[in-house]
Design a protein around this motif. Structure first.
Motif, PDB file in Angstrom:
ATOM      1  N   PHE A  99      41.973  37.395  44.685  1.00 47.84           N
ATOM      2  CA  PHE A  99      42.018  38.851  44.758  1.00 47.84           C
ATOM      3  C   PHE A  99      40.614  39.436  44.915  1.00 47.84           C
ATOM      4  CE2 PHE A  99      46.279  39.975  42.434  1.00 47.84           C
ATOM      5  CZ  PHE A  99      46.967  39.234  43.371  1.00 47.84           C
ATOM      6  N   GLY A 111      50.325  41.838  47.265  1.00 47.96           N
ATOM      7  CA  GLY A 111      50.757  40.916  46.224  1.00 47.96           C
ATOM      8  C   GLY A 111      52.257  40.701  46.249  1.00 47.96           C
ATOM      9  N   LEU A 188      45.192  47.085  46.540  1.00 50.13           N
ATOM     10  CA  LEU A 188      46.386  46.287  46.283  1.00 50.13           C
ATOM     11  C   LEU A 188      47.620  47.036  46.750  1.00 50.13           C
ATOM     12  CD1 LEU A 188      47.921  43.917  44.777  1.00 50.13           C
ATOM     13  CD2 LEU A 188      47.942  45.434  42.784  1.00 50.13           C
ATOM     14  N   ASN A 190      51.624  46.316  46.127  1.00 55.72           N
ATOM     15  CA  ASN A 190      52.659  45.450  45.557  1.00 55.72           C
ATOM     16  C   ASN A 190      54.018  46.096  45.749  1.00 55.72           C
ATOM     17  OD1 ASN A 190      52.939  47.360  43.510  1.00 55.72           O
ATOM     18  ND2 ASN A 190      51.971  46.125  41.932  1.00 55.72           N
ATOM     19  N   PRO A 235      50.835  40.211  40.265  1.00 58.69           N
ATOM     20  CA  PRO A 235      51.008  41.232  41.310  1.00 58.69           C
ATOM     21  C   PRO A 235      51.626  42.523  40.813  1.00 58.69           C
ATOM     22  CG  PRO A 235      51.800  39.100  42.055  1.00 58.69           C
ATOM     23  CD  PRO A 235      51.576  38.994  40.582  1.00 58.69           C
TER      24      PRO A 235
END
Length: 537
Positions: A99, A111, A188, A190, A235
């Protein structure tokens, strides 16, 4: 590979004025997780950063160097600022290093949960459109099947001789400092369960989790000397701050279980002198139900963070008596971040029977539809503040997530008392809350109805003492067809369905009950399964 702008699709959850105010108040920072890793490598190079229980450890110096090496490998492949890199990997120290490596390239991690099935992975790939998918060896064949349905380059992350590397032949490239992500950039993406049966992609900045980190430190009086045991995969929201954000910002040690099991958790606590346990209520209940706990020294535990579902008071109180730890709860969602939390200064009644006091920085209102019912003290919560995400990629379900005037909703019904403490009393969304995980009933139904024997299906929550709720599927069968639970599960597994949405009970009936408007009357089905559970039918 070239940068690609993220299709946020809607206005951010905060304005430039909000951002300036959050910074001025200290809720947001100008530094990143990558900066924090470098700082840890300089100040505490020999301190253990991550432990893969039962063996294997990585110091902060090793973490920093390995993240640099992986970032250079990615740069050699042409990964550039704005690219999206999907990561489908079991929980381990490696995922946290990866990451940070992606962050240093200026790219965005997509993720994917370790237990995701091929269908879900393909849907996420289609929505997020990453350029690479990085998997571990355990998921390599499934990853190959997923990438056959969506055009993305597949790479494997391996640990030969304990050294993490990608299976690439390209020469390492130069990672330019100016390309690295900032704390307000999306770092990120997710997924979260979708009410339409398709997972939605949530956009996260680092600063929203920096704020959450500060609340956790304050509420639990956390220190850099603490040793964390996060039982939630990285995640997802709970897992991001417990296993990634807070250990990195603090420079603390995190112990990672490849997969949660009560004995493994007890072993890790005793062996590594864990002081901070992070788990959902179901995991805590499972740990207390395991008689093997008597064989382990759990006296190192100081704080337990939990949430995601109602906490059984007696079980929690017994755990506190057994370990001497203080159990704290947060309330929020992957999209909103925290709305409330308990602290070590709260009474046991407050800590174990409520989700804590509303965070003053998180403006919270209660709604009945679009009607503000905050003064009544009961309704669907919605918020604005430094913990919120940017919403869904492509503005999916924007009108469901936000109120008409831009407040971000949670699909629960809550009560807030005169002292500002919040209690969850019900839900508005069609979800089954199993062990702290929101399972979309429409997603279960859509998967089940691909079976040739099932004409119509309705998934509802089945009461369960350990997990709170499990997935029960009612089904109308096609003429002259039969199917049992084992056969349905085998079929769904062969279709690549995620394990988390597999039904755990199947009840075939001639006709599903319907409302006057023709909709399936799920209330009657919930009543039916409640009676069946109580009577053992």
């Amino acid at each position: 590979m070239g940068a690609a702008e993220l299709d946020i699709g809607a206005s951010p959850a905060f304005s430039a004025e909000d951002a300036a105010r959050y910074r001025a108040a200290g809720w947001w920072s100008d530094t990143t997780l990558s900066d924090a890793v470098r700082r840890n490598a300089e100040r505490i190079p020999g301190r253990v950063a991550y432990i893969d229980h039962p063996s294997g450890a990585l110091t902060w110096h090793e973490f920093d160097c390995t993240a640099d090496a992986l970032a250079q490998q990615l740069a050699g492949l042409g990964v550039a600022r704005g690219d999206r890199i999907a990561v489908w990997h079991g929980d381990s120290a490696a995922i946290h290093v990866l990451f940070v490596a992606v962050e240093r390239c200026g790219a965005v991690v997509v993720g994917i949960g370790a237990r995701a099935g091929i269908q879900e992975v393909t849907q996420i790939l289609h929505s997020a459109q990453p350029t690479l998918l990085i998997s571990d060896q355990q998921r390599s064949s499934s990853a190959a099947a997923a990438t056959a349905q969506y055009p993305v380059t597949l790479l494997a992350l391996s640990a030969d001789g304990g050294i993490l590397s990608l299976d690439v032949t390209a020469k390492p490239g130069v990672v330019r400092e100016e390309a690295q992500l900032g704390p307000d950039d999306v770092f990120l993406i997710n997924s979260t369960s979708g009410t339409t049966g398709v997972p939605k992609c949530v956009l996260h900045t680092q600063n929203r989790w920096y704020y959450f980190h500060q609340k956790a430190v304050a509420n639990g009086v956390l220190r850099s000397e603490d040793v964390f045991l996060p039982a939630i995969p990285a995640p997802f929201g709970f897992g991001i701050w417990t296993s990634h954000t807070t250990p990195i910002y603090l420079g603390a040690t995190a112990v990672i279980l490849q997969r949660f099991a009560t004995e493994a958790a007890y072993q890790a606590i005793a062996r590594h002198r864990v002081s901070v346990l992070c788990c959902v209520s179901t995991q805590l209940t499972m740990m207390m139900a395991d008689p093997g706990r008597a064989g382990y020294d759990l006296s190192s535990l100081r704080v337990v963070f939990t949430g995601g579902e109602a906490l059984p008071y007696r079980t929690a109180a017994e755990f506190e008596e057994l370990t001497g730890a203080t159990i704290l709860q947060f309330y929020g969602s992957n999209e909103t971040g925290l709305l409330s939390g308990t602290t070590v200064g709260d009474s046991r009644q407050r800590r174990l029977r409520t989700a804590g006091r509303i965070a003053p920085e998180m403006a919270v209102r209660l709604f009945d539809g679009d009607r503000d019912v905050t003064e009544e003290g009961r309704g669907q919560p919605a918020c604005r503040g430094p913990a919120t995400s940017l919403g869904y990629l492509g503005a999916a379900d924007h009108d469901t997530l936000f109120t008409g005037d831009g407040w971000m909703r949670i699909g629960d019904i809550c009560e807030i008392d005169a002292d500002g403490y919040l209690t969850v009393t019900g839900r508005t969304s069609d979800f089954i809350l199993r062990g702290g995980k929101n399972i979309s009933a429409p997603q279960v139904e859509a998967a089940a109805m691909t079976h040739p024997a099932i004409v119509v299906a309705a998934a509802v929550a089945m009461p369960d003492q350990t997990f709170g709720e499990k997935v029960c599927l009612y089904a109308e069968l096609a003429d002259h067809h039969t199917v049992d639970l084992a056969g349905l599960v085998d079929y769904l597994m062969a279709q690549g369905v995620s394990k988390e949405i597999l039904p755990e009970r199947l009840i075939a009936i001639d006709e599903l009950p319907r409302s006057p408007g023709g909709k399936i009357a799920k209330g009657r089905l919930r009543d039916d399964i409640r009676v069946r559970t109580q009577t053992g039918r």
